[in-house]
Write an enzyme that holds these catalytic residues in place. Sequence first.
Site, PDB file in Angstrom:
ATOM      1  N   ASP A   1       1.026  -1.124  -0.148  1.00 37.44           N
ATOM      2  CA  ASP A   1      -0.173   0.287   0.005  1.00 37.44           C
ATOM      3  C   ASP A   1       0.963   1.146  -0.163  1.00 37.44           C
ATOM      4  O   ASP A   1       0.524   2.331  -0.210  1.00 37.44           O
ATOM      5  CB  ASP A   1      -0.911   0.327   1.478  1.00 37.44           C
ATOM      6  CG  ASP A   1      -2.403  -0.811   1.313  1.00 37.44           C
ATOM      7  OD1 ASP A   1      -2.592  -0.937  -0.004  1.00 37.44           O
ATOM      8  OD2 ASP A   1      -2.892  -0.670   2.440  1.00 37.44           O
TER       9      ASP A   1
ATOM     10  N   ARG B   1       0.244  -1.386   7.539  1.00 38.37           N
ATOM     11  CA  ARG B   1       1.257  -0.624   6.579  1.00 38.37           C
ATOM     12  C   ARG B   1       2.082   0.482   7.929  1.00 38.37           C
ATOM     13  O   ARG B   1       2.709   1.395   7.572  1.00 38.37           O
ATOM     14  CB  ARG B   1       0.117   0.603   6.824  1.00 38.37           C
ATOM     15  CG  ARG B   1      -0.896   0.145   5.326  1.00 38.37           C
ATOM     16  CD  ARG B   1      -1.856   1.028   4.521  1.00 38.37           C
ATOM     17  NE  ARG B   1      -1.349   1.991   4.270  1.00 38.37           N
ATOM     18  CZ  ARG B   1      -1.385   3.131   3.353  1.00 38.37           C
ATOM     19  NH1 ARG B   1      -2.525   3.021   3.252  1.00 38.37           N
ATOM     20  NH2 ARG B   1      -0.792   3.852   2.634  1.00 38.37           N
TER      21      ARG B   1
ATOM     22  N   ARG C   1      -9.916   5.968  10.806  1.00 40.24           N
ATOM     23  CA  ARG C   1      -8.382   5.842  10.303  1.00 40.24           C
ATOM     24  C   ARG C   1      -7.712   7.236  11.912  1.00 40.24           C
ATOM     25  O   ARG C   1      -7.553   6.458  12.921  1.00 40.24           O
ATOM     26  CB  ARG C   1      -8.099   6.025   9.312  1.00 40.24           C
ATOM     27  CG  ARG C   1      -8.271   5.206   8.172  1.00 40.24           C
ATOM     28  CD  ARG C   1      -7.926   3.573   8.140  1.00 40.24           C
ATOM     29  NE  ARG C   1      -8.654   2.726   7.677  1.00 40.24           N
ATOM     30  CZ  ARG C   1      -7.576   2.187   6.688  1.00 40.24           C
ATOM     31  NH1 ARG C   1      -5.678   3.125   6.040  1.00 40.24           N
ATOM     32  NH2 ARG C   1      -7.915   1.329   5.721  1.00 40.24           N
TER      33      ARG C   1
ATOM     34  N   HIS D   1     -11.111   7.066   4.123  1.00 43.44           N
ATOM     35  CA  HIS D   1     -10.816   8.422   4.115  1.00 43.44           C
ATOM     36  C   HIS D   1     -11.352   9.365   4.048  1.00 43.44           C
ATOM     37  O   HIS D   1     -11.940   9.244   3.496  1.00 43.44           O
ATOM     38  CB  HIS D   1      -9.364   7.831   3.948  1.00 43.44           C
ATOM     39  CG  HIS D   1      -8.339   7.225   4.545  1.00 43.44           C
ATOM     40  ND1 HIS D   1      -7.755   6.494   3.652  1.00 43.44           N
ATOM     41  CD2 HIS D   1      -7.672   7.556   5.481  1.00 43.44           C
ATOM     42  CE1 HIS D   1      -6.227   5.526   4.030  1.00 43.44           C
ATOM     43  NE2 HIS D   1      -6.494   6.173   5.957  1.00 43.44           N
TER      44      HIS D   1
ATOM     45  N   CYS E   1      -5.260   9.417  -3.648  1.00 41.28           N
ATOM     46  CA  CYS E   1      -4.773   9.040  -2.674  1.00 41.28           C
ATOM     47  C   CYS E   1      -2.890   8.376  -2.811  1.00 41.28           C
ATOM     48  O   CYS E   1      -2.331   8.218  -2.180  1.00 41.28           O
ATOM     49  CB  CYS E   1      -4.875   6.926  -2.726  1.00 41.28           C
ATOM     50  SG  CYS E   1      -7.115   6.876  -2.203  1.00 41.28           S
TER      51      CYS E   1
END
Length: 271
Positions: free
Chosen positions: A66, A91, A136, A165, A259
């Site tokens: 990612d 992550r 998040r 997000h 992103c």
Amino acid sequence: MDATSQRLLMCRPTYFAVGYAINPWMDPSAPVNTALAVRQWEQLRQTYLDLGHTVEEITPVPGLPDMVFAANGGTVIDGKAMAVQFRDPQRADEAPAYRAWFEAAGFEMYDPKHVNEGEGDVLLAGDHLLAGTGFRTAHAAHAQLQEVFGYPVITMQLVDPRFYHLDTALTVLDERTVAYLPEAFSPGSQAVLRRLFPDAVHATMADAEVLGLNAVSDGRHVVLPAQATDLAAKLRDRGYETIGVDLSELRKAGGGPKCCTLRLRQGKASK
Ligand code: ARG
């Protein structure tokens, strides 16, 4: 409308894969074509270059699929870079990699005290920082963002797990205008958005479901997923030039153009 030339950070999806699921878009049993992801990403990068933006690249790290989502690598405003802290262990190791890049690039560094997924959840809109929470970035991180950057932080409560997000639910179009999916926000946050941005563009669920709001605007040109046709039409009606890009492979991880893109804001003049 005036376009601002932007300095952007991107990460080539050399090691892109969907091997775990940390959002509803990710299905580890579905095939992913990494070579196609790289070609789609290269087209996005070329789109920015054609618009006159500067694109810097951070070296991808094996085992961090990612990492292509550079927006989650930090928040960079007025020459200050705030590093990130991911919610998910898969992550976690991206954070020091991005931190090292910012430090080497000469930014003034700040470390997060709470879960903070960078520009995925923190968007500068004029003189306000819009900060997402609910999935998040921790609410507590918002106070630290305000302290570090000195912009009033407006908390945005996200309520739909597909739009986990802030940058999947809202796009900053210019200093005064945003586009967003109202249903992705709590009733209170919707009221705040109406108050702050009475002229905002409201996206449809169909636009949001192709990650249409995960767009990058320079104030004049808006780079967005090609599949978000209704949103593109609305933006053109408002006088923006829209550029559709196909990032279908990266969407399998829940990511779109924004992103993949971190804005590096040098100083006040280039904000
Ligand atoms: N698979 C990644 C995650 O769930 C996608 C991140 C997308 N980035 C963004 N800025 N919305 O964390």
